[in-house]
Design a protein around this motif. Structure first.
Motif, short mmCIF file in Angstrom:
data_model
loop_
_atom_site.label_atom_id
_atom_site.label_comp_id
_atom_site.label_asym_id
_atom_site.label_seq_id
_atom_site.Cartn_x
_atom_site.Cartn_y
_atom_site.Cartn_z
N GLU A 134 0.85 -1.19 0.00
CA GLU A 134 0.00 0.00 0.00
C GLU A 134 0.88 1.23 0.00
O GLU A 134 1.82 1.34 0.79
CB GLU A 134 -0.91 0.00 1.22
CG GLU A 134 -1.86 1.19 1.30
CD GLU A 134 -2.79 1.11 2.49
OE1 GLU A 134 -3.50 2.11 2.74
OE2 GLU A 134 -2.79 0.06 3.17
N ARG A 191 1.00 5.36 0.45
CA ARG A 191 0.24 6.43 1.08
C ARG A 191 1.00 7.74 1.00
O ARG A 191 2.23 7.77 1.01
CB ARG A 191 -0.02 6.11 2.56
CG ARG A 191 -0.96 4.95 2.83
CD ARG A 191 -1.15 4.79 4.32
NE ARG A 191 -2.08 3.72 4.64
CZ ARG A 191 -2.39 3.38 5.90
NH1 ARG A 191 -1.85 4.03 6.92
NH2 ARG A 191 -3.24 2.39 6.13
N VAL A 251 -3.57 1.08 -3.40
CA VAL A 251 -3.37 -0.35 -3.18
C VAL A 251 -3.61 -1.07 -4.50
O VAL A 251 -4.66 -0.90 -5.13
CB VAL A 251 -4.34 -0.90 -2.10
CG1 VAL A 251 -4.12 -2.40 -1.91
CG2 VAL A 251 -4.14 -0.18 -0.78
#
Length: 714
Positions: free
Chosen positions: A201, A203, A692
């Motif tokens: 993931e 971010r 993701v």
């Protein structure tokens, strides 16, 4: 019919196999003949079944002396678990467990495709492939490249362990090399728990900067596992850990993280523990533990939006005639305007209820026992500078016992009558409160008569309409305790307690005197699919109750009018609302509403909440807010969802978020953005972006079965 007759005759041929205790293969073909003493030939639409495996081919030559099958394609072998193997030609043993296949292609769990120049079957467990291409993407046309693929010199599929091993693997996107792996292991689609990396993931946060999270899953036997997730950003270093364990009679989950960032100098961390266990004699244990290093950590890193931590343990048992629960809770506030010192931080509760049915005695007896205690760490016996109208150090203990009898009757005309009689005893003890008596022992007799008169009308096509007038006359005796009310500081008036002896949430206060409640309920169901309902109710007392807050709608001798309604259609539209109408102000003192609309592609919802100002509830200004949430599927591949929460009292947004998802049969990608408009001094506004990407077809990336597309023929 001739094919099946010839095939059945072929079953009698391998006598040596049956003599050795081995089940012969079922063989069906257009033509079956014996070429020599030990060779059986089947050709034309050949189908063979052995030990749950199914073989389809154009020609099969079975050599009984050597126990081998020479097969000409196109070949299709279907395993008992649904895996499919195709090839152009093959040489296998009679159990399909060992052999060589040319031009092999394997489809695992209808998802993952493995295409190879050659495949070898070893021991009925391993399939070794040479010069392999692996993908879960649909490939249309000979020259079209899949969206992603893995090319390797050699691949070994272990059917028992359900693992796939790669040698010299190259991960490609649209046939462009991206990553090289000398050795690579991935779980096949049928394995639920396998050691390895989970989807990463990415971010971006306005507080933490740009970063990536890479979870690694570690199974520890069949009943426990650990997920370790390093999370690195430009402003922080974090290690997250989740531990799960399943026991014979329960389970436990631990979530924790440790961070070092540029926002504060100290090390930051949190621990959340949850567990549930079945105990002997149908008892159940539930417990939880929560701890955090600082007030803002959970919100900044997105672990939780809780503004209070709760540590608790509860033992309970429920059956047809008894209910028991005993719990202890310790709270810690994370709100900057609160302090744990002046709030009930340690709470003890116990409740027991027993239903009793006596022979030849109508109705039902109930015995209730409740014990409660809460403790404030503060030693002040007066209200401090917070001016919340609550003594800072007040500690409370109380014990209540109630014995009641109830029964229902049907009177002439279809009137349903309910009788209730009860006696309650309350012992209340208060410490560290200069404004209250230290103790009170109160006995409260009570009785109630409830009447319902349902009218049902049936219309055409099965339509039904119910109109039910409701009435209750209740009386409670005894004197109100002189001790301070510390639990019944908020009251709710809704359709659930319209007919009730007491509408206080706790036994430190009970309604006194005569109370009359009237209401009517209307409900209609239409055969075309719509449904609607309306409830109106009001309560009258002999005198106004000073212990009830204004916004509860019950403070005057004549209560506010309760209005609750709902409407729903077969098309997915639903609206519901509840409010208390204040006749004097010609306005609602409290209201809430929810609208939902759900179709095949759209989910849309909106909520509204209104609370008028009430100094008795420490609310100097009105509070109201809107919340919106929506999800929409634009196509099979594209979808979006979002939410928005707006504080109408402060005229500002509180939280907002938007997510966009794209997926096909082999890839899923989700891009999200969220904004928190913090108003608390211990939290800062922040904007977070997340990405993701998951490869479908593996047990760690999600199933590829739900999404299917077809290739265009023009």
């Amino acid at each position: 019919m001739m094919r099946w007759l010839i095939g059945m005759l072929a079953l009698l041929w391998p006598v040596s196999a049956t003599a050795q205790g081995v089940d012969p293969a079922l063989l069906v073909a257009d033509m079956v003949y014996v070429e020599s003493e030990d060779v059986l030939v089947a050709q034309g639409n050949v189908e063979a079944i052995y030990d749950g495996r199914r073989l389809n081919a154009s020609r099969v030559v079975y050599d009984d002396a050597n126990g081998t099958l020479s097969i000409e394609g196109p070949i299709r072998i279907t395993e008992p678990n649904g895996d499919v193997l195709t090839a152009t030609s093959a040489t296998l043993d009679e159990g399909f467990e060992n052999g060589i296949l040319a031009g092999a292609r394997i489809v695992l769990d209808e998802q993952l495709q493995l295409a190879a120049v050659e495949a070898r079957r070893l021991g009925g467990r391993y399939t070794q492939l040479s010069r392999v291409v692996v993908t879960s993407c649909q490939v249309c046309g000979r020259n079209q490249a899949p969206l992603w693929s893995i090319r390797a010199d050699r691949v070994v599929h272990d059917e028992e362990e359900r693992q796939i091993y790669f040698d010299n693997a190259v991960f490609r996107v649209l046939d462009v090399p991206v990553f090289y792996f000398p050795r690579l292991r991935i779980p096949d689609p049928t394995l639920d728990r396998a050691r390895g990396f989970l989807p990463p993931e990415v971010r971006t946060s306005s507080l933490l900067g740009f970063g990536a999270k890479l979870p690694y899953f570690i199974p520890i036997g069949a009943h426990q596992d650990v997920t370790v997730s390093p999370y690195l950003t430009t402003e922080s270093r974090t290690l997250e850990l989740r531990y799960r364990r399943a026991f014979t009679y329960g389970d436990i989950v631990v979530n924790t993280a440790v961070s070092r960032d540029s926002l504060i100098d100290d090390l930051r961390s949190y621990v959340f523990v949850e567990g549930s266990f079945d105990l002997p004699r149908n008892f159940k244990l539930d417990f939880g533990f929560q701890s955090v290093s600082d007030d803002a950590y959970l919100d900044v890193y997105g672990y939780s939006s809780a503004d209070r931590l709760k540590n608790f343990a509860e033992i309970s048992r429920y059956d047809r005639n008894t209910a028991f629960s005993a719990s202890t809770s310790v709270y810690e506030t994370l709100r900057d305007e609160d302090t744990t010192e002046t709030r009930p931080s340690t709470i003890l509760d116990m409740t027991y209820e027993q239903r009793i049915f006596l022979p030849r005695v109508p109705g039902e007896f109930r015995l209730n026992a409740d014990a409660h205690g809460h403790y404030r760490p503060s030693d002040l016996d007066i209200d401090g500078p917070d001016e919340d109208n609550v003594v800072d150090g007040r500690d409370v203990a109380q014990f209540s016992v109630t014995a009641s009898w109830r029964d229902r009757y049907t009177l002439p005309g279809g009137i349903r009558a309910g009788l209730l009689g009860q006696v309650s005893g309350d012992a209340i003890r208060i410490a560290q409160d200069a404004t209250s008596e230290p103790q009170a022992d109160v006995l409260t007799p009570a009785a109630a008569l409830e009447l319902r008169w349902p009218f049902i009308r049936r219309g055409r096509g099965g339509a039904r309409t119910l109109i039910e007038p409701l009435a209750q006359i209740a009386w409670s005796g005894g004197e109100r305790p002189t001790t301070a009310a510390d639990e019944s500081t908020r009251q709710e008036f809704d359709e659930g307690n319209l007919l009730s002896i007491s509408r206080f949430p706790s036994t430190d206060r009970r309604e006194r005197g005569r109370v009359t409640a009237l209401g009517v309920r209307w409900h209609h169901q239409d055969p075309i699919g719509w449904d609607a309902g309306l409830t109106l109710g009001q309560v009258w007392r002999d005198d106004a109750d000073p212990a009830v807050t204004k916004s509860s709608g019950l403070s005057e001798a004549e209560s506010d009018l309760l209005i609750a309604t709902h409407f729903a259609t077969a098309g997915g539209f639903r609206i519901s609302g509840r409010g208390l109408l204040d006749f004097d102000a010609a306005d609602f003192s409290k209201a809430e509403a929810r609208i939902d609309w759900e179709t095949r592609r759209l989910e849309l919802g909106a909520s509204y909440l209104l609370l008028k100002a009430d100094a008795a509830e420490n609310r100097d200004d009105p509070q109201s807010e809107w919340t919106l949430d929506a999800a929409y599927d634009f196509t099979r591949a594209w979808s979006a969802d979002g939410y928005w929460r707006y504080d109408l009292s402060d005229n500002r947004s509180d939280r907002a978020g938007l997510g966009v998802t794209w997926q096909n049969e082999c890839v899923s990608a989700e891009l999200s953005v969220s904004r928190r408009f913090a108003s608390s001094t211990n939290l800062e506004p922040s904007t977070d972006f997340g990405l993701v990407v998951s490869l479908k077809g593996f047990s760690t990336g999600g199933s590829a079965k739900e999404y299917r597309r077809t290739c265009s023929t023009f």
